[in-house]
Design an enzyme around this catalytic site. Structure first.
Site, PDB file in Angstrom:
ATOM      1  N   LYS A 120      -8.074   2.531  10.228  1.00 20.07           N
ATOM      2  CA  LYS A 120      -7.003   3.462  10.628  1.00 20.07           C
ATOM      3  C   LYS A 120      -7.565   4.712  11.272  1.00 20.07           C
ATOM      4  O   LYS A 120      -6.938   5.279  12.170  1.00 20.07           O
ATOM      5  CB  LYS A 120      -6.128   3.827   9.421  1.00 20.07           C
ATOM      6  CG  LYS A 120      -5.146   2.731   9.050  1.00 20.07           C
ATOM      7  CD  LYS A 120      -3.966   3.269   8.284  1.00 20.07           C
ATOM      8  CE  LYS A 120      -2.925   2.190   8.062  1.00 20.07           C
ATOM      9  NZ  LYS A 120      -1.803   2.638   7.238  1.00 20.07           N
ATOM     10  N   LYS A 202      -4.659  -9.074  11.700  1.00 22.10           N
ATOM     11  CA  LYS A 202      -3.516  -9.138  10.783  1.00 22.10           C
ATOM     12  C   LYS A 202      -2.207  -8.855  11.526  1.00 22.10           C
ATOM     13  O   LYS A 202      -2.189  -7.993  12.407  1.00 22.10           O
ATOM     14  CB  LYS A 202      -3.749  -8.075   9.703  1.00 22.10           C
ATOM     15  CG  LYS A 202      -2.793  -8.085   8.560  1.00 22.10           C
ATOM     16  CD  LYS A 202      -3.061  -6.920   7.623  1.00 22.10           C
ATOM     17  CE  LYS A 202      -2.449  -5.635   8.126  1.00 22.10           C
ATOM     18  NZ  LYS A 202      -2.352  -4.555   7.143  1.00 22.10           N
ATOM     19  N   LYS A 205       3.161  -4.237  11.897  1.00 23.11           N
ATOM     20  CA  LYS A 205       4.284  -3.614  12.606  1.00 23.11           C
ATOM     21  C   LYS A 205       3.806  -2.538  13.574  1.00 23.11           C
ATOM     22  O   LYS A 205       4.539  -2.114  14.449  1.00 23.11           O
ATOM     23  CB  LYS A 205       5.281  -3.032  11.604  1.00 23.11           C
ATOM     24  CG  LYS A 205       4.672  -2.074  10.588  1.00 23.11           C
ATOM     25  CD  LYS A 205       5.552  -1.931   9.344  1.00 23.11           C
ATOM     26  CE  LYS A 205       4.744  -1.354   8.194  1.00 23.11           C
ATOM     27  NZ  LYS A 205       5.270  -1.623   6.889  1.00 23.11           N
TER      28      LYS A 205
HETATM   29  P1  TYM Z   1       2.168  -1.918   3.493  1.00 18.83           P
HETATM   30  O1  TYM Z   1       3.385  -1.050   3.533  1.00 18.83           O
HETATM   31  O2  TYM Z   1       1.254  -1.891   4.666  1.00 18.83           O
HETATM   32  O3  TYM Z   1       2.567  -3.415   3.253  1.00 18.83           O
HETATM   33  C1  TYM Z   1       3.452  -3.795   2.212  1.00 18.83           C
HETATM   34  C2  TYM Z   1       3.013  -5.114   1.621  1.00 18.83           C
HETATM   35  O4  TYM Z   1       2.950  -6.126   2.620  1.00 18.83           O
HETATM   36  C3  TYM Z   1       1.671  -6.757   2.621  1.00 18.83           C
HETATM   37  N1  TYM Z   1       1.320  -7.122   3.996  1.00 18.83           N
HETATM   38  C4  TYM Z   1       0.930  -8.341   4.373  1.00 18.83           C
HETATM   39  N2  TYM Z   1       0.748  -9.487   3.688  1.00 18.83           N
HETATM   40  C5  TYM Z   1       0.351 -10.578   4.376  1.00 18.83           C
HETATM   41  N3  TYM Z   1       0.102 -10.592   5.716  1.00 18.83           N
HETATM   42  C6  TYM Z   1       0.269  -9.462   6.449  1.00 18.83           C
HETATM   43  N4  TYM Z   1       0.053  -9.483   7.755  1.00 18.83           N
HETATM   44  C7  TYM Z   1       0.689  -8.257   5.778  1.00 18.83           C
HETATM   45  N5  TYM Z   1       0.947  -7.008   6.187  1.00 18.83           N
HETATM   46  C8  TYM Z   1       1.324  -6.314   5.086  1.00 18.83           C
HETATM   47  C9  TYM Z   1       0.723  -5.692   2.057  1.00 18.83           C
HETATM   48  O5  TYM Z   1      -0.425  -6.290   1.482  1.00 18.83           O
HETATM   49  C10 TYM Z   1       1.596  -5.010   1.020  1.00 18.83           C
HETATM   50  O6  TYM Z   1       1.578  -5.699  -0.198  1.00 18.83           O
HETATM   51  N6  TYM Z   1      -0.699   0.828   0.489  1.00 18.83           N
HETATM   52  C11 TYM Z   1       0.372  -0.129   0.557  1.00 18.83           C
HETATM   53  C12 TYM Z   1       1.662   0.393  -0.035  1.00 18.83           C
HETATM   54  C13 TYM Z   1       1.513   0.944  -1.403  1.00 18.83           C
HETATM   55  C14 TYM Z   1       1.338   0.181  -2.603  1.00 18.83           C
HETATM   56  C15 TYM Z   1       1.302   1.151  -3.644  1.00 18.83           C
HETATM   57  C16 TYM Z   1       1.225  -1.181  -2.856  1.00 18.83           C
HETATM   58  C17 TYM Z   1       1.566   2.254  -1.738  1.00 18.83           C
HETATM   59  N7  TYM Z   1       1.449   2.389  -3.104  1.00 18.83           N
HETATM   60  C18 TYM Z   1       1.144   0.732  -4.966  1.00 18.83           C
HETATM   61  C19 TYM Z   1       1.064  -1.589  -4.177  1.00 18.83           C
HETATM   62  C20 TYM Z   1       1.021  -0.640  -5.220  1.00 18.83           C
HETATM   63  C21 TYM Z   1       0.631  -0.488   2.006  1.00 18.83           C
HETATM   64  O7  TYM Z   1       0.292   0.250   2.902  1.00 18.83           O
HETATM   65  O8  TYM Z   1       1.333  -1.621   2.160  1.00 18.83           O
END
Ligand code: TYM
Length: 336
Positions: A120, A202, A205
Protein backbone atom coordinates in the site's frame (compact mmCIF):
# COMPACT_ATOMS: atom_id res chain seq x y z
CA UNK A 1 -30.94 -32.29 45.23
CA UNK A 2 -29.52 -29.28 43.50
CA UNK A 3 -30.65 -28.66 40.00
CA UNK A 4 -27.92 -28.67 37.40
CA UNK A 5 -28.39 -25.86 34.95
CA UNK A 6 -26.54 -26.52 31.78
CA UNK A 7 -25.41 -23.43 29.97
CA UNK A 8 -23.95 -23.95 26.55
CA UNK A 9 -21.79 -21.01 25.78
CA UNK A 10 -21.36 -20.56 22.04
CA UNK A 11 -17.90 -19.85 20.70
CA UNK A 12 -17.31 -16.29 19.55
CA UNK A 13 -16.57 -14.91 16.10
CA UNK A 14 -15.41 -11.42 15.14
CA UNK A 15 -14.61 -9.86 11.80
CA UNK A 16 -14.65 -6.48 10.07
CA UNK A 17 -14.65 -5.08 6.56
CA UNK A 18 -13.47 -1.72 5.24
CA UNK A 19 -16.05 0.55 3.58
CA UNK A 20 -13.52 1.70 1.04
CA UNK A 21 -15.55 1.23 -2.13
CA UNK A 22 -17.79 -1.38 -3.65
CA UNK A 23 -17.48 -4.78 -2.04
CA UNK A 24 -16.24 -7.47 -4.40
CA UNK A 25 -16.73 -11.12 -5.21
CA UNK A 26 -13.36 -11.59 -3.43
CA UNK A 27 -14.77 -10.11 -0.21
CA UNK A 28 -17.81 -12.35 -0.60
CA UNK A 29 -16.04 -15.66 -1.21
CA UNK A 30 -13.05 -14.95 1.06
CA UNK A 31 -14.96 -13.68 4.06
CA UNK A 32 -18.60 -12.60 3.90
CA UNK A 33 -20.02 -15.97 2.83
CA UNK A 34 -18.48 -17.43 5.97
CA UNK A 35 -19.77 -14.59 8.15
CA UNK A 36 -23.30 -15.44 7.10
CA UNK A 37 -22.84 -19.20 7.51
CA UNK A 38 -21.19 -18.95 10.93
CA UNK A 39 -24.19 -17.22 12.48
CA UNK A 40 -25.96 -20.52 13.20
CA UNK A 41 -23.19 -21.97 15.28
CA UNK A 42 -21.40 -18.97 16.80
CA UNK A 43 -22.00 -15.79 18.70
CA UNK A 44 -20.92 -13.22 16.08
CA UNK A 45 -19.75 -9.63 16.11
CA UNK A 46 -19.20 -7.89 12.77
CA UNK A 47 -18.19 -4.32 12.03
CA UNK A 48 -17.74 -1.82 9.24
CA UNK A 49 -14.11 -0.80 9.79
CA UNK A 50 -14.44 2.88 8.88
CA UNK A 51 -11.42 3.99 10.95
CA UNK A 52 -9.26 1.75 8.79
CA UNK A 53 -10.57 3.32 5.58
CA UNK A 54 -8.90 6.69 6.26
CA UNK A 55 -5.42 5.19 6.15
CA UNK A 56 -5.77 6.11 2.47
CA UNK A 57 -7.23 9.48 1.45
CA UNK A 58 -11.05 9.44 1.27
CA UNK A 59 -13.51 12.01 0.00
CA UNK A 60 -15.76 12.76 3.04
CA UNK A 61 -19.17 12.60 1.29
CA UNK A 62 -18.17 9.45 -0.55
CA UNK A 63 -16.85 7.81 2.60
CA UNK A 64 -20.12 8.53 4.43
CA UNK A 65 -22.14 6.99 1.58
CA UNK A 66 -19.87 3.95 1.54
CA UNK A 67 -20.26 3.37 5.27
CA UNK A 68 -24.06 3.33 4.90
CA UNK A 69 -23.82 1.18 1.82
CA UNK A 70 -21.50 -1.37 3.45
CA UNK A 71 -23.70 -1.64 6.52
CA UNK A 72 -26.78 -2.11 4.30
CA UNK A 73 -24.99 -4.71 2.21
CA UNK A 74 -24.10 -6.74 5.29
CA UNK A 75 -27.79 -6.74 6.23
CA UNK A 76 -28.70 -7.72 2.67
CA UNK A 77 -26.29 -10.65 2.83
CA UNK A 78 -28.23 -11.95 5.81
CA UNK A 79 -26.30 -10.79 8.86
CA UNK A 80 -28.86 -10.77 11.66
CA UNK A 81 -28.38 -7.64 13.82
CA UNK A 82 -30.84 -8.87 16.46
CA UNK A 83 -29.24 -12.24 17.20
CA UNK A 84 -25.70 -10.97 16.61
CA UNK A 85 -23.88 -7.63 16.77
CA UNK A 86 -23.40 -5.46 13.67
CA UNK A 87 -21.91 -2.01 14.18
CA UNK A 88 -19.74 0.77 12.80
CA UNK A 89 -16.22 0.72 14.25
CA UNK A 90 -15.87 4.49 14.89
CA UNK A 91 -19.03 4.43 17.06
CA UNK A 92 -17.16 2.43 19.69
CA UNK A 93 -14.23 4.57 20.89
CA UNK A 94 -12.58 1.66 22.70
CA UNK A 95 -11.14 0.51 19.36
CA UNK A 96 -8.95 3.61 19.02
CA UNK A 97 -8.27 3.67 22.77
CA UNK A 98 -7.10 0.07 23.04
CA UNK A 99 -5.08 0.56 19.89
CA UNK A 100 -2.90 3.04 21.84
CA UNK A 101 -2.25 0.58 24.66
CA UNK A 102 -1.35 -2.07 22.11
CA UNK A 103 0.83 0.30 20.06
CA UNK A 104 3.01 0.81 23.11
CA UNK A 105 3.44 -2.95 23.25
CA UNK A 106 4.22 -3.51 19.57
CA UNK A 107 7.63 -3.19 18.03
CA UNK A 108 8.49 -1.02 15.03
CA UNK A 109 10.32 -3.97 13.47
CA UNK A 110 7.22 -6.17 13.66
CA UNK A 111 5.12 -3.61 11.81
CA UNK A 112 7.84 -3.08 9.19
CA UNK A 113 7.47 -6.70 8.09
CA UNK A 114 3.79 -6.37 7.10
CA UNK A 115 3.52 -7.08 3.39
CA UNK A 116 0.28 -5.13 2.99
CA UNK A 117 2.03 -1.98 4.28
CA UNK A 118 4.77 -2.47 1.73
CA UNK A 119 2.22 -2.87 -1.09
CA UNK A 120 0.00 0.00 0.00
CA UNK A 121 2.82 2.43 0.68
CA UNK A 122 4.15 1.76 -2.82
CA UNK A 123 0.68 2.37 -4.25
CA UNK A 124 0.03 5.57 -2.23
CA UNK A 125 3.58 6.92 -2.26
CA UNK A 126 2.41 10.50 -1.65
CA UNK A 127 0.55 9.59 1.55
CA UNK A 128 2.55 7.05 3.55
CA UNK A 129 0.98 8.10 6.85
CA UNK A 130 1.62 6.70 10.33
CA UNK A 131 -1.90 5.24 10.44
CA UNK A 132 -1.18 3.14 7.36
CA UNK A 133 1.93 1.83 9.10
CA UNK A 134 0.28 1.00 12.44
CA UNK A 135 -3.01 -0.21 10.93
CA UNK A 136 -2.48 -3.84 12.09
CA UNK A 137 -2.42 -2.61 15.70
CA UNK A 138 -5.88 -1.07 15.28
CA UNK A 139 -6.96 -4.34 13.68
CA UNK A 140 -5.59 -6.21 16.70
CA UNK A 141 -7.64 -3.93 18.96
CA UNK A 142 -10.78 -4.60 16.86
CA UNK A 143 -10.29 -8.28 17.43
CA UNK A 144 -9.04 -8.48 21.00
CA UNK A 145 -11.78 -6.27 22.49
CA UNK A 146 -14.38 -8.97 21.74
CA UNK A 147 -12.34 -12.02 22.81
CA UNK A 148 -13.28 -14.07 19.73
CA UNK A 149 -12.24 -17.68 19.21
CA UNK A 150 -12.34 -17.36 15.42
CA UNK A 151 -11.81 -14.54 12.94
CA UNK A 152 -13.18 -15.33 9.43
CA UNK A 153 -11.00 -13.59 6.83
CA UNK A 154 -9.47 -14.11 3.40
CA UNK A 155 -5.86 -15.26 3.04
CA UNK A 156 -4.54 -11.70 2.64
CA UNK A 157 -5.34 -10.97 6.31
CA UNK A 158 -3.47 -13.98 7.69
CA UNK A 159 -0.34 -12.00 8.51
CA UNK A 160 -2.39 -9.36 10.36
CA UNK A 161 -4.09 -12.10 12.34
CA UNK A 162 -0.72 -13.53 13.33
CA UNK A 163 0.50 -10.18 14.60
CA UNK A 164 -2.75 -9.74 16.57
CA UNK A 165 -2.05 -13.10 18.23
CA UNK A 166 1.57 -12.12 18.96
CA UNK A 167 0.47 -8.81 20.50
CA UNK A 168 -2.15 -10.56 22.64
CA UNK A 169 0.27 -13.22 23.87
CA UNK A 170 2.87 -10.60 24.76
CA UNK A 171 0.34 -8.42 26.57
CA UNK A 172 -1.02 -11.38 28.55
CA UNK A 173 2.52 -12.45 29.51
CA UNK A 174 3.39 -8.96 30.70
CA UNK A 175 0.21 -7.96 32.50
CA UNK A 176 -1.82 -11.10 33.16
CA UNK A 177 -4.67 -12.74 31.37
CA UNK A 178 -6.73 -10.16 29.48
CA UNK A 179 -7.11 -11.34 25.89
CA UNK A 180 -8.25 -14.55 24.23
CA UNK A 181 -5.84 -15.75 21.55
CA UNK A 182 -7.91 -15.97 18.33
CA UNK A 183 -7.51 -18.26 15.34
CA UNK A 184 -7.94 -17.21 11.73
CA UNK A 185 -10.80 -18.96 9.92
CA UNK A 186 -9.90 -19.05 6.24
CA UNK A 187 -12.11 -20.82 3.66
CA UNK A 188 -10.67 -23.83 1.82
CA UNK A 189 -11.95 -22.52 -1.50
CA UNK A 190 -12.05 -18.80 -2.33
CA UNK A 191 -9.53 -17.57 0.25
CA UNK A 192 -7.70 -15.67 -2.49
CA UNK A 193 -9.83 -14.65 -5.44
CA UNK A 194 -7.61 -13.22 -8.16
CA UNK A 195 -8.10 -10.38 -10.64
CA UNK A 196 -10.00 -11.38 -13.80
CA UNK A 197 -7.50 -9.38 -15.88
CA UNK A 198 -4.26 -10.36 -14.16
CA UNK A 199 -4.61 -13.66 -12.28
CA UNK A 200 -1.29 -13.13 -10.49
CA UNK A 201 -2.86 -10.20 -8.57
CA UNK A 202 -5.55 -10.29 -5.86
CA UNK A 203 -9.04 -9.16 -6.95
CA UNK A 204 -9.37 -5.74 -5.38
CA UNK A 205 -11.96 -2.97 -5.43
CA UNK A 206 -9.14 -0.43 -5.70
CA UNK A 207 -8.01 -1.86 -9.05
CA UNK A 208 -8.46 0.85 -11.70
CA UNK A 209 -9.28 -1.76 -14.36
CA UNK A 210 -13.01 -2.21 -13.77
CA UNK A 211 -13.04 -5.46 -15.75
CA UNK A 212 -10.68 -7.01 -13.22
CA UNK A 213 -13.18 -7.25 -10.38
CA UNK A 214 -16.83 -8.12 -9.87
CA UNK A 215 -18.84 -6.09 -7.37
CA UNK A 216 -21.42 -7.91 -5.25
CA UNK A 217 -23.92 -5.32 -6.54
CA UNK A 218 -23.02 -5.61 -10.26
CA UNK A 219 -25.88 -6.34 -12.69
CA UNK A 220 -26.18 -9.80 -14.25
CA UNK A 221 -25.10 -8.42 -17.63
CA UNK A 222 -21.99 -6.78 -16.18
CA UNK A 223 -21.03 -9.93 -14.33
CA UNK A 224 -21.37 -12.14 -17.40
CA UNK A 225 -19.49 -9.62 -19.56
CA UNK A 226 -16.59 -9.45 -17.06
CA UNK A 227 -16.29 -13.24 -16.96
CA UNK A 228 -16.43 -13.46 -20.76
CA UNK A 229 -13.49 -11.04 -20.91
CA UNK A 230 -11.51 -12.79 -18.18
CA UNK A 231 -7.89 -13.46 -19.13
CA UNK A 232 -7.15 -17.17 -19.68
CA UNK A 233 -4.58 -19.06 -21.78
CA UNK A 234 -4.46 -20.41 -25.31
CA UNK A 235 -4.87 -24.11 -24.44
CA UNK A 236 -8.67 -24.30 -24.47
CA UNK A 237 -8.97 -26.99 -21.83
CA UNK A 238 -10.69 -26.56 -18.45
CA UNK A 239 -7.97 -27.98 -16.19
CA UNK A 240 -6.60 -26.74 -12.87
CA UNK A 241 -2.86 -26.05 -12.53
CA UNK A 242 -0.19 -23.53 -11.61
CA UNK A 243 0.64 -23.00 -15.28
CA UNK A 244 -2.99 -21.99 -15.93
CA UNK A 245 -3.61 -19.25 -13.31
CA UNK A 246 -6.50 -17.57 -15.18
CA UNK A 247 -8.58 -20.68 -15.72
CA UNK A 248 -7.66 -21.99 -12.24
CA UNK A 249 -8.99 -18.78 -10.71
CA UNK A 250 -12.26 -19.16 -12.61
CA UNK A 251 -12.49 -22.81 -11.49
CA UNK A 252 -11.93 -21.76 -7.88
CA UNK A 253 -14.68 -19.17 -8.13
CA UNK A 254 -17.06 -21.68 -9.74
CA UNK A 255 -16.19 -24.26 -7.09
CA UNK A 256 -16.74 -21.79 -4.22
CA UNK A 257 -20.11 -20.71 -5.62
CA UNK A 258 -21.49 -24.12 -6.64
CA UNK A 259 -19.65 -26.21 -4.03
CA UNK A 260 -18.62 -28.64 -6.80
CA UNK A 261 -15.13 -30.11 -6.48
CA UNK A 262 -12.37 -29.16 -8.93
CA UNK A 263 -12.30 -32.77 -10.21
CA UNK A 264 -16.06 -32.65 -10.90
CA UNK A 265 -15.70 -29.33 -12.70
CA UNK A 266 -12.96 -30.78 -14.93
CA UNK A 267 -15.30 -33.67 -15.77
CA UNK A 268 -18.29 -31.37 -16.37
CA UNK A 269 -16.36 -29.32 -18.94
CA UNK A 270 -14.38 -32.07 -20.59
CA UNK A 271 -14.30 -31.48 -24.35
CA UNK A 272 -15.92 -28.04 -23.97
CA UNK A 273 -14.26 -24.71 -24.75
CA UNK A 274 -13.55 -21.70 -22.55
CA UNK A 275 -16.60 -19.86 -23.91
CA UNK A 276 -19.02 -22.39 -22.38
CA UNK A 277 -17.11 -22.47 -19.13
CA UNK A 278 -16.86 -18.69 -18.72
CA UNK A 279 -20.59 -18.35 -19.35
CA UNK A 280 -21.35 -21.02 -16.73
CA UNK A 281 -19.13 -19.27 -14.17
CA UNK A 282 -20.67 -15.86 -14.95
CA UNK A 283 -24.20 -17.21 -14.68
CA UNK A 284 -23.58 -19.07 -11.43
CA UNK A 285 -22.03 -15.96 -9.84
CA UNK A 286 -24.79 -13.66 -11.13
CA UNK A 287 -27.50 -16.03 -9.85
CA UNK A 288 -25.87 -16.28 -6.42
CA UNK A 289 -25.51 -12.50 -6.09
CA UNK A 290 -28.91 -11.45 -7.54
CA UNK A 291 -30.97 -11.93 -4.33
CA UNK A 292 -28.38 -9.93 -2.37
CA UNK A 293 -28.76 -7.00 -4.76
CA UNK A 294 -32.57 -7.16 -4.56
CA UNK A 295 -32.45 -7.09 -0.75
CA UNK A 296 -29.85 -4.30 -0.76
CA UNK A 297 -31.94 -2.06 -3.03
CA UNK A 298 -34.78 -2.21 -0.47
CA UNK A 299 -32.64 -1.80 2.65
CA UNK A 300 -30.63 1.21 1.44
CA UNK A 301 -33.85 3.19 0.83
CA UNK A 302 -34.59 3.47 4.55
CA UNK A 303 -31.79 5.43 6.25
CA UNK A 304 -33.84 5.85 9.46
CA UNK A 305 -34.20 2.10 9.89
CA UNK A 306 -30.48 1.70 9.25
CA UNK A 307 -29.72 4.31 11.90
CA UNK A 308 -31.78 2.45 14.50
CA UNK A 309 -29.85 -0.73 13.74
CA UNK A 310 -26.33 0.70 13.74
CA UNK A 311 -27.01 2.60 16.97
CA UNK A 312 -28.28 -0.57 18.65
CA UNK A 313 -25.29 -2.41 17.27
CA UNK A 314 -22.88 0.15 18.73
CA UNK A 315 -24.51 -0.14 22.17
CA UNK A 316 -24.21 -3.91 22.16
CA UNK A 317 -20.61 -3.77 20.97
CA UNK A 318 -19.58 -1.10 23.44
CA UNK A 319 -20.94 -3.09 26.38
CA UNK A 320 -18.46 -5.87 25.58
CA UNK A 321 -15.61 -3.62 24.42
CA UNK A 322 -15.64 -1.46 27.58
CA UNK A 323 -15.21 -4.46 29.85
CA UNK A 324 -12.12 -5.68 28.01
CA UNK A 325 -10.71 -2.18 27.63
CA UNK A 326 -11.03 -1.32 31.33
CA UNK A 327 -9.53 -4.63 32.32
CA UNK A 328 -6.54 -3.89 30.09
CA UNK A 329 -6.25 -0.33 31.49
CA UNK A 330 -6.30 -1.62 35.05
CA UNK A 331 -3.67 -4.26 34.34
CA UNK A 332 -1.36 -1.69 32.75
CA UNK A 333 -1.60 0.44 35.89
CA UNK A 334 -3.97 3.27 35.06
CA UNK A 335 -6.18 4.78 37.78
CA UNK A 336 -9.82 4.04 36.97
P1 TYM B 1 -10.85 -5.78 3.59
O1 TYM B 1 -11.88 -4.73 3.87
O2 TYM B 1 -9.79 -5.45 2.59
O3 TYM B 1 -11.53 -7.11 3.12
C1 TYM B 1 -12.60 -7.69 3.85
C2 TYM B 1 -12.48 -9.20 3.82
O4 TYM B 1 -12.46 -9.68 2.48
C3 TYM B 1 -11.32 -10.51 2.26
N1 TYM B 1 -10.85 -10.33 0.88
C4 TYM B 1 -10.63 -11.33 0.03
N2 TYM B 1 -10.74 -12.67 0.15
C5 TYM B 1 -10.45 -13.42 -0.93
N3 TYM B 1 -10.03 -12.93 -2.13
C6 TYM B 1 -9.89 -11.58 -2.30
N4 TYM B 1 -9.51 -11.10 -3.46
C7 TYM B 1 -10.19 -10.72 -1.18
N5 TYM B 1 -10.17 -9.39 -1.01
C8 TYM B 1 -10.57 -9.16 0.26
C9 TYM B 1 -10.29 -10.02 3.28
O5 TYM B 1 -9.35 -11.03 3.59
C10 TYM B 1 -11.16 -9.66 4.47
O6 TYM B 1 -11.43 -10.79 5.26
N6 TYM B 1 -7.99 -5.24 7.63
C11 TYM B 1 -9.19 -5.82 7.09
C12 TYM B 1 -10.44 -5.34 7.79
C13 TYM B 1 -10.39 -5.46 9.27
C14 TYM B 1 -10.51 -6.67 10.02
C15 TYM B 1 -10.45 -6.27 11.38
C16 TYM B 1 -10.67 -8.00 9.65
C17 TYM B 1 -10.26 -4.43 10.14
N7 TYM B 1 -10.31 -4.92 11.43
C18 TYM B 1 -10.55 -7.23 12.39
C19 TYM B 1 -10.77 -8.96 10.66
C20 TYM B 1 -10.70 -8.57 12.02
C21 TYM B 1 -9.31 -5.47 5.62
O7 TYM B 1 -8.73 -4.52 5.16
O8 TYM B 1 -10.17 -6.26 4.95
Amino acid sequence: MSEIIETTQKKKVLSCIQPSGMLTLGNYLGALKNWVAMQDEFDCTFAVADLHAITVRQEPAKLRAQIYSTYALLLALGIDPEKHTLFIQSHVPEHANLSWLLSCNTQFGEMSRMTQFKDKSAKHANNVNVGLFSYPVLMAADILLYKPDLVPVGADQKQHLEIARDIAIRFNNLYGDVFTIPDAYIPKTGARVMSLQDPTKKMSKSDDNLNSWVAILDSKDDIIRKFKRAVTDSEACVRFGAEKPGISNLMTIYSAITEKSIADIEKEFEGKGYGDFKLAVGESVADALAPIKTAYDEIIKDKKALEVLYKQGAQKAEYVARKTYFKAMKKVGFVL
